[in-house]
Design a protein around this motif. Structure first.
Motif: not given
Length: 99
Positions: A49-59, A13-18, A23-26, A84-91
């Protein structure tokens, strides 16, 4: 902590702004020792949600483990890994909405 084999999928879980940086750096531990991963989407949304509008990444943690990444399970149920390298991440959730 002892190294453990993780489930096939974990969530971050992270904020959408990140997202563009992720996606560029993992995922990097930033000011922590490890990247923190959740076993379920609901927990990741709460963290995001603690950091803003929530985004969830599947690893793809199972693939990472097979590729030699190490994982640890903390006493409070949080999965930890060094990066976690970006290739293992799906938004899967961005700005609180499913992608």
């Amino acid at each position: 902590l002892e190294e453990q084999e993780p489930p096939e999928l974990l969530y971050h879980g992270t904020a959408a702004r990140f997202l563009s940086t992720i996606h560029a750096e993992g995922l990097k531990p930033m000011s922590r020792l490890y990247v923190h991963l959740s076993k379920d989407i609901e927990t990741a949304v709460i963290v995001g949600r603690r950091h803003g509008k929530p985004a969830v990444l599947q690893v793809s943690s199972g693939a990472m483990y097979k590729d030699g990444y190490k994982f640890y399970l903390s006493k409070n149920g949080v999965w930890l890994t060094k990066k976690v390298d970006a290739k293992y991440i799906r938004e899967i959730i961005s700005d609180g909405k499913e992608v």
